[in-house]
Each structure stands twice: as C-alpha cells, then as structure tokens.
Design a protein around this motif. Structure first.
Motif, PDB file in Angstrom:
ATOM      1  N   THR A   2      42.641  39.453  50.109  1.00  0.00           N
ATOM      2  CA  THR A   2      43.406  39.167  51.316  1.00  0.00           C
ATOM      3  C   THR A   2      42.430  38.937  52.455  1.00  0.00           C
ATOM      4  O   THR A   2      41.514  39.715  52.659  1.00  0.00           O
ATOM      5  N   ARG A  53      43.445  29.923  49.257  1.00  0.00           N
ATOM      6  CA  ARG A  53      43.191  30.980  48.271  1.00  0.00           C
ATOM      7  C   ARG A  53      42.268  32.052  48.851  1.00  0.00           C
ATOM      8  O   ARG A  53      42.522  33.244  48.726  1.00  0.00           O
ATOM      9  N   GLY A  56      43.930  34.399  50.951  1.00  0.00           N
ATOM     10  CA  GLY A  56      44.938  35.199  50.265  1.00  0.00           C
ATOM     11  C   GLY A  56      46.338  34.635  50.328  1.00  0.00           C
ATOM     12  O   GLY A  56      47.298  35.307  49.952  1.00  0.00           O
ATOM     13  N   ALA A  59      47.690  31.928  45.191  1.00  0.00           N
ATOM     14  CA  ALA A  59      47.021  32.436  43.995  1.00  0.00           C
ATOM     15  C   ALA A  59      46.899  31.282  43.012  1.00  0.00           C
ATOM     16  O   ALA A  59      47.756  30.394  42.970  1.00  0.00           O
ATOM     17  N   TYR A  69      49.100  26.666  41.327  1.00  0.00           N
ATOM     18  CA  TYR A  69      49.040  27.458  42.551  1.00  0.00           C
ATOM     19  C   TYR A  69      50.428  27.967  42.886  1.00  0.00           C
ATOM     20  O   TYR A  69      51.433  27.287  42.671  1.00  0.00           O
ATOM     21  N   ARG A  70      50.461  29.179  43.415  1.00  0.00           N
ATOM     22  CA  ARG A  70      51.719  29.754  43.886  1.00  0.00           C
ATOM     23  C   ARG A  70      51.475  30.425  45.240  1.00  0.00           C
ATOM     24  O   ARG A  70      50.376  30.902  45.524  1.00  0.00           O
ATOM     25  N   GLU A  72      51.497  33.158  48.054  1.00  0.00           N
ATOM     26  CA  GLU A  72      51.383  34.614  48.194  1.00  0.00           C
ATOM     27  C   GLU A  72      51.808  34.936  49.628  1.00  0.00           C
ATOM     28  O   GLU A  72      51.052  34.714  50.563  1.00  0.00           O
ATOM     29  N   GLY A  74      52.498  37.804  51.135  1.00  0.00           N
ATOM     30  CA  GLY A  74      52.074  39.060  51.742  1.00  0.00           C
ATOM     31  C   GLY A  74      51.256  38.891  53.008  1.00  0.00           C
ATOM     32  O   GLY A  74      51.562  39.515  54.034  1.00  0.00           O
TER      33      GLY A  74
END
Length: 106
Positions: A2, A53, A56, A59, A69-70, A72, A74
């Motif tokens: 992150t 990436r 963070g 992913a 790729y997805r 994230e 958070g």
C-alpha cells in the motif's frame, strides 16, 4: 504494498490512470483489453498500471502469458478518510454561502 497518501495522489494525478481505475470498476481485465480504450501503445498502458500497482490501487495476477489487473479499493478508502476533514470544511463554507445568498434574497 500500500502506497502513501503522496503515492496515491501521484497515481491519481493522471487522467489515464483515473480512467484505468474506472474501467477496472467493471471487473478484472487484461492489459490488452484495457489498452484498447486508449490511443497509446500497450507498453504505455502497462507503465500506468505499474504506477497504480505500486500505489496499491490495483493488483496483478498472471494467467499464462497474460496479466490480469483488478481494482484494490482499500487505499481509496484510506484516501477518503484523509480527505474527510476537508470535506466537512467545504460543506460548512457552502452552507455559509447559501445562508448569505438567502439573506440577500430576503
């Protein structure tokens, strides 16, 4: 990994990277599928994805020769938490402006 708030702001500073995140809201995607949305070469899109990436925000997983790729989310929540006091500040300023305008209309 992150990233820091500075990394997040740096990653989000690019309109291309913001658009990549928007596209990934729809679900995971390959580099080639994402690159099809831009007038740039796939390696350039890959560089933007690397920045995301490293911050963070996405992913990466490999399936054979393809990279998927997805999103994230958070770190975006962390950023929203960081921005929250400023949101309250601007809401109060807008409420004050509304009150002032209402007084002038009276």
């Amino acid at each position: 990994m992150t990233g820091t708030v500075d990394d997040l702001f740096g990653a989000l500073a690019s309109p291309v990277r913001r658009e990549l995140l928007r596209l990934l809201l729809e679900g995971p995607s390959t580099v080639n599928a994402l690159a099809a949305h831009f007038a740039m070469a796939r390696p350039s899109v890959s560089e933007h994805l690397k920045v995301l990436r490293d911050a963070g925000l996405v992913a990466e997983t490999r399936h054979g020769r393809e990279r998927h790729y997805r999103l994230e989310a958070g770190p975006l929540m962390e950023l929203a938490d960081w921005l929250h006091p400023y949101e309250r500040f601007w809401r109060q300023k807008m409420a004050d402006l509304r009150d002032l305008l209402d007084e002038e209309d009276s």
